[in-house]
Design a protein around this motif. Structure first.
Motif, PDB file in Angstrom:
ATOM      1  N   SER A 188       2.616  -5.109   2.188  1.00  0.00           N
ATOM      2  CA  SER A 188       1.836  -5.007   4.230  1.00  0.00           C
ATOM      3  C   SER A 188       2.751  -4.860   4.939  1.00  0.00           C
ATOM      4  N   ALA A 189       2.133  -4.640   6.050  1.00  0.00           N
ATOM      5  CA  ALA A 189       2.484  -2.901   7.563  1.00  0.00           C
ATOM      6  C   ALA A 189       3.465  -3.711   7.557  1.00  0.00           C
ATOM      7  N   ASP A 190       4.515  -3.036   8.079  1.00  0.00           N
ATOM      8  CA  ASP A 190       6.166  -3.654   8.764  1.00  0.00           C
ATOM      9  C   ASP A 190       5.640  -4.605  10.400  1.00  0.00           C
ATOM     10  N   PRO A 191       6.740  -5.747   8.977  1.00  0.00           N
ATOM     11  CA  PRO A 191       6.236  -7.185  10.521  1.00  0.00           C
ATOM     12  C   PRO A 191       6.517  -6.705  12.141  1.00  0.00           C
ATOM     13  N   ALA A 192       7.537  -5.464  11.960  1.00  0.00           N
ATOM     14  CA  ALA A 192       8.170  -5.056  12.622  1.00  0.00           C
ATOM     15  C   ALA A 192       7.453  -4.047  14.147  1.00  0.00           C
ATOM     16  N   ARG A 193       5.914  -3.442  13.139  1.00  0.00           N
ATOM     17  CA  ARG A 193       5.764  -3.224  14.376  1.00  0.00           C
ATOM     18  C   ARG A 193       3.590  -3.355  13.936  1.00  0.00           C
ATOM     19  N   SER A 194       2.967  -4.565  13.288  1.00  0.00           N
ATOM     20  CA  SER A 194       1.560  -5.526  13.059  1.00  0.00           C
ATOM     21  C   SER A 194       2.294  -6.578  13.035  1.00  0.00           C
ATOM     22  N   ALA A 195       0.771  -6.915  13.576  1.00  0.00           N
ATOM     23  CA  ALA A 195       0.866  -8.193  14.304  1.00  0.00           C
ATOM     24  C   ALA A 195       0.589  -8.866  13.167  1.00  0.00           C
ATOM     25  N   SER A 196      -0.634  -8.564  12.210  1.00  0.00           N
ATOM     26  CA  SER A 196      -0.560  -9.201  10.829  1.00  0.00           C
ATOM     27  C   SER A 196       0.328  -9.328   9.895  1.00  0.00           C
ATOM     28  N   GLY A 197       1.257  -8.270   9.369  1.00  0.00           N
ATOM     29  CA  GLY A 197       2.433  -8.239   8.762  1.00  0.00           C
ATOM     30  C   GLY A 197       3.022  -9.326   9.458  1.00  0.00           C
ATOM     31  N   LEU A 198       2.917  -9.764  10.738  1.00  0.00           N
ATOM     32  CA  LEU A 198       4.296 -10.065  11.369  1.00  0.00           C
ATOM     33  C   LEU A 198       3.977 -11.953  11.207  1.00  0.00           C
ATOM     34  N   LEU A 199       2.627 -12.132  11.747  1.00  0.00           N
ATOM     35  CA  LEU A 199       2.338 -13.469  11.798  1.00  0.00           C
ATOM     36  C   LEU A 199       2.495 -13.356  10.577  1.00  0.00           C
ATOM     37  N   ARG A 228       9.943  -4.392   0.015  1.00  0.00           N
ATOM     38  CA  ARG A 228       9.656  -3.114  -1.398  1.00  0.00           C
ATOM     39  C   ARG A 228       8.729  -2.467  -1.055  1.00  0.00           C
ATOM     40  N   ARG A 229       7.426  -3.110  -0.501  1.00  0.00           N
ATOM     41  CA  ARG A 229       5.995  -2.410  -0.774  1.00  0.00           C
ATOM     42  C   ARG A 229       5.549  -2.535   1.613  1.00  0.00           C
ATOM     43  N   VAL A 230       6.625  -2.223   2.344  1.00  0.00           N
ATOM     44  CA  VAL A 230       6.188  -2.265   3.665  1.00  0.00           C
ATOM     45  C   VAL A 230       6.232  -0.577   4.523  1.00  0.00           C
ATOM     46  N   LYS A 239      -4.362   2.313   2.346  1.00  0.00           N
ATOM     47  CA  LYS A 239      -4.341   3.544   1.825  1.00  0.00           C
ATOM     48  C   LYS A 239      -3.642   3.150   0.690  1.00  0.00           C
ATOM     49  N   THR A 240      -2.578   2.426   0.064  1.00  0.00           N
ATOM     50  CA  THR A 240      -1.172   1.728  -0.952  1.00  0.00           C
ATOM     51  C   THR A 240      -2.819   1.441  -2.156  1.00  0.00           C
ATOM     52  N   LEU A 241      -4.243   0.684  -1.710  1.00  0.00           N
ATOM     53  CA  LEU A 241      -4.543  -0.099  -3.161  1.00  0.00           C
ATOM     54  C   LEU A 241      -5.175   0.925  -4.501  1.00  0.00           C
ATOM     55  N   ALA A 242      -4.788   0.190  -5.255  1.00  0.00           N
ATOM     56  CA  ALA A 242      -4.717   0.199  -6.848  1.00  0.00           C
ATOM     57  C   ALA A 242      -6.702   1.600  -6.554  1.00  0.00           C
ATOM     58  N   SER A 243      -6.342   2.121  -7.110  1.00  0.00           N
ATOM     59  CA  SER A 243      -7.977   3.037  -6.508  1.00  0.00           C
ATOM     60  C   SER A 243      -9.609   2.279  -8.166  1.00  0.00           C
ATOM     61  N   GLY A 244      -8.596   2.189  -9.568  1.00  0.00           N
ATOM     62  CA  GLY A 244      -9.207   1.548 -10.476  1.00  0.00           C
ATOM     63  C   GLY A 244     -10.570   1.080  -9.635  1.00  0.00           C
ATOM     64  N   THR A 380      17.510  -8.937   6.999  1.00  0.00           N
ATOM     65  CA  THR A 380      17.111  -8.705   5.354  1.00  0.00           C
ATOM     66  C   THR A 380      16.810  -7.524   5.068  1.00  0.00           C
ATOM     67  N   VAL A 381      15.865  -7.094   5.413  1.00  0.00           N
ATOM     68  CA  VAL A 381      15.258  -5.615   5.033  1.00  0.00           C
ATOM     69  C   VAL A 381      15.453  -4.599   5.240  1.00  0.00           C
ATOM     70  N   GLN A 382      16.724  -4.361   6.638  1.00  0.00           N
ATOM     71  CA  GLN A 382      16.732  -3.256   7.563  1.00  0.00           C
ATOM     72  C   GLN A 382      17.992  -3.368   5.858  1.00  0.00           C
TER      73      GLN A 382
END
Length: 596
Positions: A188-199, A228-230, A239-244, A380-382
């Motif tokens: 996920s994108a960082d909820p502190a910087r991304s509307a998608s992530g925060l919503l 762990r994956r922000v 860009k982090t999606l698997a490429s197979g 919780t994540v910082q």
């Protein structure tokens, strides 16, 4: 999406949707023009467009507009059409200059004293408008130019494992099924910087809370897993999606890449357009509702627009709602605000029935709900710096009913080990134990100094390995009493003197009894000294956990309160892990509110 909600659902027929949208834009135009146009000049508004009295002149009205990077290309195409076709505002041509800028950065910019270099702003979500207003921005939303629901995008192989498209999930179920499975990897994108992530985070929290009394604890645990994956933003996350070809079979690096992401429908549409059929994302739309990015068209009044600029701004908004502009937005993967789901857009993004892509729209979270979610996430994540202090008095050898003969200490150790797995390599954790006269004249021992869990600890081990072994080695001290007061003061003094800026600092104290050291300071003296050590600018709350029925919950509550912390009781030591996460979340919310 804060205080601004989407228009009500329009009629299903496209012509009806257009008429409803036009009437709403008329109301919005009238409202904004009264407030935004200087001098009270009358402007006629009819059927959603301004009336124009003169032909296009050589002196075009310039309008500087910043837009979220995902919608900026479509908005720029409409601006190009306005120049090419000489579309006018009250007889003057419009020269709309569109710049792509992250919504997070724009919202943050209002905290400075500098005058904005733009007069219209289209962020991806209204929550950024709320954020800007919190920074005293003078902005006004006139309408919405597009919409896109937030869903969970999954590569084909993982989608098949999760039962797409037949199986539907709630937000909490989706997060649990994907975040806990390392073979899937939920990013996920960082909820502190991304509307998608925060919503999405807000929806996960609400979904988890509705599932039972332990909802807050489940939310905190899921947040730790998601952390762990922000990534910095949505573009970086993609860009982090698997490429197979089917996800996860594109090479050795794919085991560390994601097969699932929190994404908007429009972002999935864009990804799929650039990839072959076998690589295209499949979308899960949670059955308890998908929140929407709503792209508010916002007038920035600090820009001090002239009357002509204000009129041009409103004219451009009506242009964004005309059939040709809606076609451009649709071809870019956006839905029409307030309109029904566009089958072609949803299908190309990865939607299939019976996924509820056309019907499951979540109510916009309130500003308070979003603030609570962000506060919980931040804390919780910082990175955390925790000193864990465990009671090793003789009473910790007491068997726990229903635990197969295991003692309070045994169950507490297991719970602490599980809690340790929730923390990241950047978290700093140390361990003390205590009982009367445990170490000469001291009631406490420093077993493992506080350090980063990822740091090497010798012999090929890390700090995490060292703590795991130290937890396992904890034993009750025969005839040892509970040396609570002296230990609490010593641990708190060390934690405050070694405060780490930018981290969540705390002392976690676990005890199953009241103070049993007759030679120690009094409770009143301890509370007084803790209050003197407390510094609101460098908070170190004490998280006190009273374990078992003999623990004096009132005593530890008063002690914790003196530090700005909190106390909890657990009759079963197995609940220690959940209580620690709950405490971190609650204190995070409190600190977030105090910091606003």
């Amino acid at each position: 999406m804060g205080r601004h909600s989407l228009p009500d659902d329009a009629a299903s027929a496209s012509s009806g949707a257009t008429r409803v949208a036009a009437s709403r834009r008329t109301v919005a135009l009238a409202t904004v023009l009264v407030m935004a146009v200087a001098g009270g000049t009358a402007v006629a508004v009819q059927r959603g467009v301004l009336s124009f009295r003169r032909s296009c002149t050589d002196s075009a009205v310039r309008l500087d507009l910043v837009a979220s990077p995902d919608v900026a290309p479509a908005v720029r195409a409409v601006a190009d059409r306005a120049r090419r076709d000489k579309i006018t505002s009250d007889g003057s041509c419009m020269d709309v200059r569109v710049s792509a800028r992250d919504s997070y950065e724009v919202a943050a910019s209002f905290a400075s004293a500098a005058k904005p270099d733009f007069s219209v702003w289209i962020p991806d979500a209204s929550l950024w408008i709320d954020r800007a207003k919190d920074a005293s921005a003078n902005v006004l939303t006139a309408g919405h130019v597009a919409a896109s629901p937030v869903a969970l995008a999954v590569l084909p192989r993982a989608a098949q494992t999760l039962g797409w498209p037949r199986k539907t999930y709630t937000w909490a179920e989706l997060a649990t099924a994907t975040a806990q499975d390392d073979t899937v990897g939920l990013g996920s994108a960082d909820p502190a910087r991304s509307a998608s992530g925060l919503l999405a985070l807000s929806c996960v929290g609400k979904s988890a809370a509705s599932a039972g009394a332990d909802g807050d604890t489940r939310t905190a645990a899921l947040a730790k897993l998601l952390a762990r994956r922000v990534y910095a933003d949505d573009a970086e996350a993609v860009k982090t999606l698997a490429s197979g070809s089917s996800g996860g079979s594109g090479g050795s690096d794919d085991s560390r890449r994601n097969q699932a992401l929190v994404l908007s429908e429009q972002a999935a549409f864009t990804y799929n357009a650039a990839h072959g059929t076998a690589q295209r994302l499949r979308l899960f739309y949670p059955e308890d509702g998908a929140p929407q990015l709503d792209y508010p068209y916002t007038m920035v009044r600090e820009a001090r627009m002239s009357t002509d600029e204000s009129r041009a701004a409103m004219r451009f908004m009506t242009l964004l709602g005309d059939p040709e502009s809606l076609r451009v937005l649709g071809e870019a993967g956006f839905r029409t605000p307030g309109g029904p789901a566009a089958e072609q857009v949803a299908s190309a993004a990865g939607a299939r029935s019976p996924q509820p892509y056309a019907s499951a729209t979540a109510e916009p979270p309130s500003a308070q709900e979003l603030q609570d979610a962000l506060g919980m996430w931040t804390i919780t994540v910082q990175s955390a710096r925790l000193t864990t202090v465990v009671d090793a008095s003789a009473s910790m050898a007491t068997p726990v009913p229903g635990a197969g003969g295991r003692s309070r200490m045994d169950v507490t150790k297991s719970s602490l080990t599980r809690a340790l797995s929730q923390f990241t390599p950047d978290d700093e954790i140390g361990l003390w134990d205590f009982a009367t006269h445990l170490d000469g004249s001291h009631d406490y021992r420093r077993l493992v100094p506080t350090a980063r869990l990822g740091d090497p600890a010798g012999g090929g081990r890390t700090q995490r390995d060292r703590l795991t072994q130290a937890f396992a080695a904890l034993q009750p001290v025969p005839d040892g009493g509970t040396g609570l007061f002296d230990t609490t003061l010593a641990a708190y003094q060390e934690a405050t003197s070694t405060y780490a800026p930018g981290k969540f600092n705390a002392v976690v104290l676990l005890t199953d009894g009241a103070n049993e050291d007759p030679g120690s300071m009094s409770r009143a003296d301890l509370v007084s000294r803790l209050r003197k050590l407390r510094d609101p600018a460098r908070p170190v709350p004490l998280i006190a956990v009273a374990v078992g029925p003999q623990a004096d919950a009132d005593e530890v509550r008063g002690i914790a309160k003196a530090t700005g912390g909190a106390a909890y009781r657990v009759n079963d030591p197995a609940g220690v892990q959940a209580v620690i996460l709950e405490a971190i979340m609650e204190l995070g919310r409190a600190q977030s509110r105090e910091g606003r």
